[in-house]
Every structure is written in structure tokens, then in C-alpha cells.
Design a protein around this motif. Structure first.
Motif, mmCIF file in Angstrom:
data_model
loop_
_atom_site.group_PDB
_atom_site.id
_atom_site.type_symbol
_atom_site.label_atom_id
_atom_site.label_comp_id
_atom_site.label_asym_id
_atom_site.label_seq_id
_atom_site.Cartn_x
_atom_site.Cartn_y
_atom_site.Cartn_z
ATOM 1 N N GLY A 1 0.808 -1.213 0.000
ATOM 2 C CA GLY A 1 0.000 0.000 0.000
ATOM 3 C C GLY A 1 0.842 1.263 0.000
ATOM 4 N N VAL A 2 1.891 1.296 0.829
ATOM 5 C CA VAL A 2 2.762 2.476 0.859
ATOM 6 C C VAL A 2 3.479 2.645 -0.475
ATOM 7 C CG1 VAL A 2 4.776 3.492 1.975
ATOM 8 C CG2 VAL A 2 3.035 2.355 3.357
ATOM 9 N N ALA A 3 3.889 1.516 -1.096
ATOM 10 C CA ALA A 3 4.586 1.599 -2.380
ATOM 11 C C ALA A 3 3.673 2.163 -3.469
ATOM 12 C CB ALA A 3 5.097 0.216 -2.791
ATOM 13 N N VAL A 4 2.410 1.774 -3.448
ATOM 14 C CA VAL A 4 1.461 2.311 -4.438
ATOM 15 C C VAL A 4 1.272 3.811 -4.234
ATOM 16 C CG1 VAL A 4 -0.938 2.248 -5.205
ATOM 17 C CG2 VAL A 4 0.277 0.111 -4.748
ATOM 18 N N VAL A 5 1.128 4.223 -2.977
ATOM 19 C CA VAL A 5 0.950 5.657 -2.700
ATOM 20 C C VAL A 5 2.179 6.450 -3.130
ATOM 21 C CG1 VAL A 5 0.647 7.361 -0.866
ATOM 22 C CG2 VAL A 5 -0.675 5.234 -0.831
ATOM 23 N N LEU A 6 3.376 5.929 -2.801
ATOM 24 C CA LEU A 6 4.600 6.622 -3.200
ATOM 25 C C LEU A 6 4.753 6.652 -4.715
ATOM 26 C CD1 LEU A 6 7.170 5.309 -0.562
ATOM 27 C CD2 LEU A 6 6.164 7.590 -0.698
ATOM 28 N N GLY A 7 4.400 5.533 -5.378
ATOM 29 C CA GLY A 7 4.507 5.500 -6.832
ATOM 30 C C GLY A 7 3.610 6.518 -7.504
ATOM 31 N N GLN B 1 8.910 -0.701 -10.555
ATOM 32 C CA GLN B 1 9.400 0.233 -9.541
ATOM 33 C C GLN B 1 8.562 0.146 -8.274
ATOM 34 O OE1 GLN B 1 9.093 3.755 -12.032
ATOM 35 N NE2 GLN B 1 11.320 3.831 -12.278
ATOM 36 N N TRP B 2 7.254 0.025 -8.425
ATOM 37 C CA TRP B 2 6.396 -0.134 -7.261
ATOM 38 C C TRP B 2 6.764 -1.405 -6.497
ATOM 39 C CZ3 TRP B 2 0.681 1.233 -8.940
ATOM 40 C CH2 TRP B 2 0.682 2.525 -9.477
ATOM 41 N N GLY B 3 6.996 -2.493 -7.229
ATOM 42 C CA GLY B 3 7.349 -3.748 -6.581
ATOM 43 C C GLY B 3 8.665 -3.674 -5.831
ATOM 44 N N LEU B 4 9.666 -3.002 -6.420
ATOM 45 C CA LEU B 4 10.953 -2.865 -5.744
ATOM 46 C C LEU B 4 10.829 -2.027 -4.474
ATOM 47 C CD1 LEU B 4 13.323 -2.356 -8.812
ATOM 48 C CD2 LEU B 4 13.020 -4.416 -7.432
ATOM 49 N N ILE B 5 10.040 -0.959 -4.547
ATOM 50 C CA ILE B 5 9.817 -0.133 -3.347
ATOM 51 C C ILE B 5 9.125 -0.957 -2.266
ATOM 52 C CG2 ILE B 5 8.578 1.864 -2.455
ATOM 53 C CD1 ILE B 5 9.009 3.221 -5.155
ATOM 54 N N ALA B 6 8.119 -1.746 -2.667
ATOM 55 C CA ALA B 6 7.412 -2.586 -1.699
ATOM 56 C C ALA B 6 8.351 -3.620 -1.084
ATOM 57 C CB ALA B 6 6.238 -3.278 -2.380
ATOM 58 N N ALA B 7 9.258 -4.179 -1.868
ATOM 59 C CA ALA B 7 10.201 -5.169 -1.340
ATOM 60 C C ALA B 7 11.124 -4.549 -0.301
ATOM 61 C CB ALA B 7 11.015 -5.776 -2.488
ATOM 62 N N VAL B 8 11.633 -3.347 -0.595
ATOM 63 C CA VAL B 8 12.522 -2.675 0.355
ATOM 64 C C VAL B 8 11.771 -2.333 1.639
ATOM 65 C CG1 VAL B 8 13.907 -0.605 0.755
ATOM 66 C CG2 VAL B 8 14.035 -1.783 -1.449
ATOM 67 N N LEU B 9 10.549 -1.826 1.487
ATOM 68 C CA LEU B 9 9.759 -1.483 2.678
ATOM 69 C C LEU B 9 9.417 -2.730 3.490
ATOM 70 C CD1 LEU B 9 7.342 1.196 1.167
ATOM 71 C CD2 LEU B 9 9.325 1.578 2.641
ATOM 72 N N PHE B 10 9.151 -3.839 2.819
ATOM 73 C CA PHE B 10 8.834 -5.083 3.521
ATOM 74 C C PHE B 10 10.019 -5.562 4.359
ATOM 75 C CE2 PHE B 10 9.129 -9.758 3.435
ATOM 76 C CZ PHE B 10 8.032 -10.067 4.230
ATOM 77 N N VAL B 11 11.212 -5.557 3.779
ATOM 78 C CA VAL B 11 12.401 -6.006 4.503
ATOM 79 C C VAL B 11 12.680 -5.098 5.698
ATOM 80 C CG1 VAL B 11 14.890 -6.363 4.336
ATOM 81 C CG2 VAL B 11 13.401 -7.125 2.482
#
Length: 341
Positions: free
Chosen positions: A22-28, A38-48
Motif C-alpha cells: 500500500g505504501v509503495a502504491v501511494v509513493l509511486g 518500480q512499485w514492486g521494488l519499493i514494496a520489497a525494500v519497505l517489507f524487509v
């Protein structure tokens, strides 16, 4: 002090993953990022980072480090699987447009590149014959070489063979094609044919078979060999009756992996097979088609009809490799040593 530290509930990773998405979608959307990658990579970093921070807060740094390693492994798995799944899905969606019985049973003879119609029967026949000939040449040679290196190889000769096998493993496929072109066609005077392509494919296949056979033979316990020798069985018969049946499943899997590798090679076939829109069932005379070469030619034509044929041929090629792997699994299970009390 309590001896039990607080633990996060089991649904925490799923909740963190949902929040990260959700945060990655909002940031994207806020940053104007249009690529879902790019959304997926942001979500992966936030998840870790979220997993580590939350676990360290509740369970301590030791558990957080463990969760960090687990999260990195999971993210790496997804990064590897998602492109593969996307590729397979795209191939299926694009390939089923023209994939039917007519496409599998007709050739491209008399069909223009810009016209719809035609099929891959000529390329399918060529691929089956070329891969079969390459396997008949490379599999026995690679198997015997692996047996020699493990069971008999001692001294300088074994080191030289091992060195050249390592070198051959990294040879680009175009180099194998150029070697057969210069030797078989230019020096010896033979023409373009499916057999010439099989020679190049066999060169690419041999090191994989040697390496896989060598590693499987090394996994066989020496106690089995010693027990056979103690009964008076000669070494060659021990290898044939004890060692090879024990690792037969692994050897077959290695051979099938090498077949899967050469099935999709295109560069040597461009130089040696030369392509043919008509059916040529004789691999020893005349130019012949193959599935990888057919895909290249159709994509190079650059029109909608040829693109559809290329995707359909790619789908058939993937299905062919998948069938080979399933057959290898079945043979390995069938011939595996029976265990029990």
C-alpha cells in the motif's frame, strides 16, 4: 524477569507485506512512477525494513536478524520467480492465438512472411532430429568421460581433461558453430545440414553431461564399491552394476538438463542449418529448419502474422522442454534404488 519474550503473531509478515504494498502504491502515484516494477521494488525494500524494525522492537535484535535473512531470501525468490512467471504467461497468451492442429502439421512452404497461415511442422521435425543426433553423440561420450574422471582418472591426463571440460563449459555457442563451419563445411566440403547443427550442439552438450555425471558419481558412497570388491566383483562390473544404478536418476537428470540447454540454441543453427521453409526429414543432406531458428526468422520479419507465429513456436518450444524434464523425473523415479527395511 520473565523467561519468555513477547512474540509477533504469525500473520505479521502478511500484514507487513500488505502495508508495504500500500505504501509503495501511494509513493509511486505521488512520485509519478508509472512502472509496476518500480512499485514492486519499493514494496520489497519497505517489507524487509519493516520486518526488521518491527521484530527488533518486539522480539529483540537476534530474532530481527533471523527475520531479516528470511525476508531477503523471500524477496530474492520473488524477484526470480515473478519475471519467469510473467514470461511464461506472456508466451501462453500470445502463443495460443495461432496454435492449433493446422499450425503443428503444416510448414511455411509457399506462405509469405507477411501472410497469415503456415506452421512449424518442418521446424519441429528438424529440432527433434538435431537434438536426437546431438544426444546420441554427446550423452555416451560425456557419460564415459565422467566415469573415467571419477573411477579411473589419476595423474596428468585427468587434469588435462578436467581443464578442457571447464573451458568447454564457458564456450559461447557461436564459437562452436564457427568451429563446425570451418571444419565440417569449409575444410571437409560438406554442405549445410541438420547433422552439422547437431555436431555443434553436441559440443555444447558434452561438458554439461560430463560435469553432472562426475558429480553424481562422487555422491555414491565408497562403501558400496568396497563391498562389491570384497565379493570379488571386478571394477568395471562394479561400476556397471552398482555405481551407475545408484546414481542413475541424477545422471539422467543431468542429460535432460543438457538437452534442454541445447534445444533453445540459435546461433550455431544460423551458421550450419541455414533454415528451410519446406519439410526436410533428412538431417544429413540439405538445409533444415529448427524451432529456435524459426522463431528468429519470424520475429525478424517484423509483421503481426509473423509475430504470432513466433510466439506460438516459442510456446511449443517451452512445452517441449517441459515434457523432457517431466520424462527425466519419471525415469529417475522409476530407476531409483528401492529403499526400505
Amino acid at each position: 524477569m520473565s523467561i519468555h519474550r513477547p512474540r509477533l503473531p504469525r500473520w505479521t509478515p502478511a500484514a507487513v507485506a500488505g502495508a508495504a504494498i500500500g505504501v509503495a502504491v501511494v509513493l509511486g502515484l505521488a512520485l509519478g512512477l508509472h512502472s509496476k516494477v518500480q512499485w514492486g521494488l519499493i514494496a520489497a525494500v519497505l517489507f524487509v525494513l519493516g520486518q526488521y524494525a518491527l521484530t527488533a522492537r518486539v522480539e529483540g535484535r537476534r530474532r530481527a536478524t533471523d527475520r531479516l535473512a528470511t525476508s531477503l531470501v523471500l524477496v530474492a525468490f520473488l524477484i526470480a520467480v515473478v519475471p519467469l512467471a510473467s514470461l511464461v504467461w506472456s508466451t501462453i497468451v500470445r502463443g495460443v492465438r495461432v496454435l492449433d492442429a493446422y499450425f503443428l502439421t503444416h510448414s511455411m512452404k509457399g506462405v509469405a512472411a507477411i501472410s497469415p497461415g503456415g506452421g512449424i511442422y518442418h521446424a519441429l521435425v528438424g529440432t527433434l532430429e538435431q537434438v536426437a543426433l546431438a544426444t546420441l553423440m554427446a550423452a555416451p561420450l560425456g557419460l564415459l568421460t565422467g566415469v573415467y574422471l571419477v573411477e579411473y582418472g589419476r595423474g596428468r591426463l585427468a587434469k588435462v581433461i578436467t581443464f578442457f571440460v571447464d573451458v568447454m563449459t564457458g564456450i559461447p555457442s557461436i564459437v562452436a558453430g564457427l568451429f563446425i563451419l570451418s571444419l565440417w563445411i569449409l575444410a571437409l566440403g560438406f554442405g549445410y545440414s541438420g547433422f552439422a547443427g547437431s555436431l555443434a550442439l553436441a559440443i555444447l552438450m558434452i561438458p554439461t553431461v560430463v560435469r553432472s555425471t562426475e558429480e553424481m558419481l562422487k555422491l555414491v558412497p565408497n562403501e558400496l564399491r568396497e563391498a562389491s570388491y570384497a565379493l570379488g566383483v571386478p571394477k568395471w562390473k562394479t561400476i556397471l552394476k552398482v555405481v551407475l544404478p545408484t546414481c542413475f536418476g541424477g545422471v539422467v537428470t543431468g542429460v535432460m538438463l543438457s538437452i534442454a540447454r541445447i534445444t533453445g540454441e540459435t546461433a550455431p543453427l544460423l551458421l550450419l542449418v541455414f533454415g528451410n521453409p519446406a519439410i526436410n526429414a533428412n538431417p544429413f543432406e540439405g538445409a533444415q529448419a529448427s524451432l529456435p531458428l524459426f522463431i528468429y526468422e519470424q520475429w525478424a520479419a517484423g509483421n503481426e502474422a509473423s509475430y504470432d507465429r513466433a510466439w506460438a513456436a516459442a510456446l511449443v518450444l517451452i512445452a517441449f522442454v517441459m515434457i523432457l524434464n517431466l520424462l527425466a523425473r519419471g525415469i529417475a523415479l522409476w530407476k531409483a534404488p528401492k529403499t526400505g527395511r
